[in-house]
Design a protein around this motif. Structure first.
Motif, mmCIF file in Angstrom:
data_model
loop_
_atom_site.group_PDB
_atom_site.id
_atom_site.type_symbol
_atom_site.label_atom_id
_atom_site.label_comp_id
_atom_site.label_asym_id
_atom_site.label_seq_id
_atom_site.Cartn_x
_atom_site.Cartn_y
_atom_site.Cartn_z
ATOM 1 N N GLN A 147 -1.198 -3.453 -0.180
ATOM 2 C CA GLN A 147 -1.316 -4.881 -0.484
ATOM 3 C C GLN A 147 -0.320 -5.286 -1.572
ATOM 4 O O GLN A 147 0.260 -6.375 -1.520
ATOM 5 N N ALA A 150 3.075 -6.402 -0.406
ATOM 6 C CA ALA A 150 3.174 -7.811 -0.032
ATOM 7 C C ALA A 150 3.126 -8.710 -1.257
ATOM 8 O O ALA A 150 3.925 -9.653 -1.377
ATOM 9 N N ASP A 151 2.221 -8.417 -2.175
ATOM 10 C CA ASP A 151 2.071 -9.249 -3.365
ATOM 11 C C ASP A 151 3.353 -9.309 -4.184
ATOM 12 O O ASP A 151 3.627 -10.321 -4.844
ATOM 13 N N GLN A 157 2.715 -10.470 4.709
ATOM 14 C CA GLN A 157 1.274 -10.221 4.830
ATOM 15 C C GLN A 157 0.831 -9.802 6.239
ATOM 16 O O GLN A 157 -0.050 -8.945 6.369
#
Length: 195
Positions: A147, A150-151, A157
């Motif tokens: 995650q 992507a962040d 995402q």
């Protein structure tokens, strides 16, 4: 879906739940009439998943480099043991044989193999599902790391969301059956299927 590629440890780990799920995985794959495709070992979780599938009457194809067979860790009781020349050939053969890729707990080899399939999927080289059986929270930190990709702007995402996480192999296979892949990363609709 006719076959499931399973990546998992050549060790059993230190939580009995890991081996229990490997046995459950082999059993459910066989009982659903699917072929188990895996790395061909008789040791650790690899041996447990294969033995369970065989005990449940399933078809099991192992793929192993000759060097590892020579070290006597190849499973001799499989439906088929394909001997290849290298780890690269092993990964390619497993990719061709499997209709989906499932990851049980394991070490660096397990991670490397599933991450390669995920990479090929997000590039559009194949449209097969990739998933993790998160036994005892084993993949919690990895899921956070993915995650973070992507962040922090390294991954869109949809390519995080394409990974399937499940508490059991049965749940993962159910999700595999309804899997819809995202468009390839570079937006090319007609990326040639490599296999």
């Amino acid at each position: 879906m006719k076959s499931i590629g399973v990546y998992c440890g050549s060790a059993s780990g230190n939580d009995p739940a890991f081996r229990d799920e490997a046995i459950a995985a082999g059993t459910v794959i066989a009982r659903q009439g699917l072929t188990l495709v895996y790395g061909g070992g008789k040791v650790g979780l690899m041996g447990a998943v294969a033995d369970a599938a065989l005990a449940a009457g399933g078809r099991v194809i192992g793929v192993m480099p000759a060097d590892l067979v020579d070290q006597e860790i190849g499973h001799k009781g499989l439906t088929e043991l394909r001997i290849v020349n290298s780890m690269h050939e092993r990964k390619w053969a497993m990719a061709e044989l499997a209709d989906g890729f499932l990851c049980l707990p394991g070490g660096p080899g397990t991670f490397e193999e599933i991450f390669e399939q995920w990479t090929w999927a997000l590039l559009g080289f194949h449209a097969k599902p990739c998933g993790f059986v998160n036994v005892s929270g084993y993949y919690d930190l990895m899921r956070q790391t993915v995650q973070q990709m992507a962040d922090r702007g390294f991954l869109a995402q949809p390519y995080v969301d394409m990974l399937i996480y499940a508490d059991s192999t049965a749940e993962a296979i159910e999700a595999f059956r309804t899997y819809v892949p995202p468009p390839p990363k570079w937006g090319v609709a007609a990326v040639a299927q490599r296999y």
